[in-house]
Design an enzyme around this catalytic site. Structure first.
Site, short mmCIF file in Angstrom:
data_model
loop_
_atom_site.label_atom_id
_atom_site.label_comp_id
_atom_site.label_asym_id
_atom_site.label_seq_id
_atom_site.Cartn_x
_atom_site.Cartn_y
_atom_site.Cartn_z
N LYS A 40 -2.04 -1.53 -3.91
CA LYS A 40 -2.91 -0.36 -3.85
C LYS A 40 -2.08 0.90 -3.87
O LYS A 40 -1.11 0.96 -3.10
CB LYS A 40 -3.72 -0.45 -2.54
CG LYS A 40 -4.53 0.76 -2.21
CD LYS A 40 -5.18 0.60 -0.86
CE LYS A 40 -5.91 1.90 -0.52
NZ LYS A 40 -6.50 1.86 0.77
N LYS B 241 0.85 -1.19 0.00
CA LYS B 241 0.00 0.00 0.00
C LYS B 241 0.89 1.23 0.00
O LYS B 241 1.66 1.45 0.94
CB LYS B 241 -0.91 -0.01 1.24
CG LYS B 241 -1.74 1.24 1.35
CD LYS B 241 -2.80 1.12 2.41
CE LYS B 241 -3.56 2.43 2.55
NZ LYS B 241 -4.60 2.33 3.57
C1 PBG Z 1 -6.95 3.36 5.51
C2 PBG Z 1 -7.46 3.35 4.11
C3 PBG Z 1 -7.32 4.37 3.17
C4 PBG Z 1 -7.92 3.92 2.01
C5 PBG Z 1 -8.43 2.66 2.27
N1 PBG Z 1 -8.12 2.31 3.58
C6 PBG Z 1 -6.81 5.72 3.34
C7 PBG Z 1 -5.36 6.00 3.47
O1 PBG Z 1 -4.53 5.10 3.53
O2 PBG Z 1 -5.03 7.18 3.55
C8 PBG Z 1 -7.97 4.69 0.74
C9 PBG Z 1 -8.89 4.16 -0.29
C10 PBG Z 1 -9.14 5.08 -1.40
O3 PBG Z 1 -8.46 6.12 -1.59
O4 PBG Z 1 -10.07 4.80 -2.15
N2 PBG Z 1 -7.90 2.80 6.36
#
Ligand code: PBG
Length: 327
Positions: free
Chosen positions: A249, A197
């Site tokens: 992601k 991520k």
């Molecule tokens: C954190 C989380 C995020 C997203 C999904 N889970 C936010 C981040 O990491 O800042 C982002 C998903 C998206 O942008 O569609 N719980």
């Protein structure tokens, strides 16, 4: 004049031939819809930076999940937006917390018609907006956060979540959650590890969707966009810790990482087409600058081609409809 002896165009000559030699398909069952449920509202609230996406009430969520099941998509991923936040995210593992209440309601509504998944992270629940708890110096405390995640995992499993989406990027989170689940007898609860991520600017609209309180950034726990090999290492590490599925992601800007992770692991690999990816397509389409449907379907196909077995996308239900039409 010499004529080409090799004629790849033979395989592109008609829709029937192209259909027959197509390497990659996107099926509705490979799409997962992220959904937001907000405590204390009477009407669904549109998320302005994500046309078509809303913060649901408990009631509207139930209806929308039933629609998603009818559309034949593979699953939903639930995110909670609580009315109250504190330093440790108390609502996250409270049985009466919005996400756990919503999970119960949704599971009662759709049963096994699709896979009900829940986001396991603290950022929606903390008043500082970080994905973990903070130490005295204000840094995200990895190991103290793992204890919170273990507790969240149990409350989500008790609420009926079939799969926990570990999106917080703490070291050791998969092992910590797997251990807690197994010890409590939740051996069938699946773990989706958001392994690779990346920290970046593409999550902007999501922060609106969850009313994020974050003022800083997540660079000390999410991956540096410059690092592809590190993403693969994280995925291998999560598989070793017991992840059932690993994720990359965002999706489209990270197809190289996706392909490398796909080659490195044997478990299913998923990708998350994040809020900013969705917003870019929706905004350009709203201006008449691109064909939104065409670009969305091409993006999903590209993400599948690069190696994703399934895709989290805010367009899941709409895309499932388009895919059915084009069968
Ligand atoms: C954190 C989380 C995020 C997203 C999904 N889970 C936010 C981040 O990491 O800042 C982002 C998903 C998206 O942008 O569609 N719980």
């Amino acid at each position: 004049m010499t004529f080409p002896t090799h004629r790849p165009r033979r395989l592109r000559q008609s829709p029937a031939v192209r259909r027959l030699v197509r390497e990659t398909h996107v099926l509705p069952s490979q799409l997962i819809l992220p959904m937001f449920v907000r405590e204390g509202i009477d009407e669904p609230q549109p998320v302005s930076s994500m046309p078509g996406v809303v913060q649901h009430t408990l009631d509207s969520l139930r209806g929308a999940v039933a629609d998603a099941a009818a559309a034949g998509i593979g699953g939903v991923m639930l995110f909670g937006v609580p009315a109250e936040r504190d330093a440790v995210g108390s609502c996250a593992d409270d049985e009466r917390g919005i996400l756990n209440v919503a999970t119960r309601a949704v599971v009662a509504e759709v049963g096994d018609a699709l896979v009900v998944q829940t986001d396991l992270c603290l950022d929606e629940f903390t008043d500082h907006g970080h994905c973990g708890v903070l130490d005295a110096a204000g840094r995200v405390d990895n190991d103290a956060t793992l204890e919170r995640y273990a507790s969240m995992a149990l409350s989500q499993a008790r609420a009926g979540s079939a799969m926990l989406g570990l999106s917080g990027m703490m070291d050791g989170q998969t092992a910590a959650v797997r251990g807690a689940l197994d010890e409590a007898g939740f051996t069938d609860t699946m773990i989706l590890a958001y392994s690779a991520k990346y920290s970046g600017a593409i999550y902007g609209p999501f922060r609106e969707a969850v009313d994020s309180q974050l003022t800083g950034d997540r660079h000390t726990y999410q991956l540096d966009p410059a690092n592809g090999r590190e993403g693969v290492r994280e995925a291998l590490d999560d598989v070793e810790q017991g992840a059932d599925i690993v994720m990359v992601k965002p999706a489209l800007p990270y197809l190289d990482v996706l392909a490398d992770v796909r080659a490195a692991v044997d478990v299913p690999v998923w990708a998350y087409q994040v809020s900013g990816e969705y917003a870019m397509i929706a905004a350009a389409a709203a201006n008449g600058w691109i064909d939104g449907r065409g670009v969305m379907l091409e993006s999903l196909l590209a993400i599948r081609r690069a190696g994703a077995d399934a895709i989290l996308t805010y367009a899941a239900v709409e895309a499932a409809g388009w895919l059915r039409e084009s069968l």
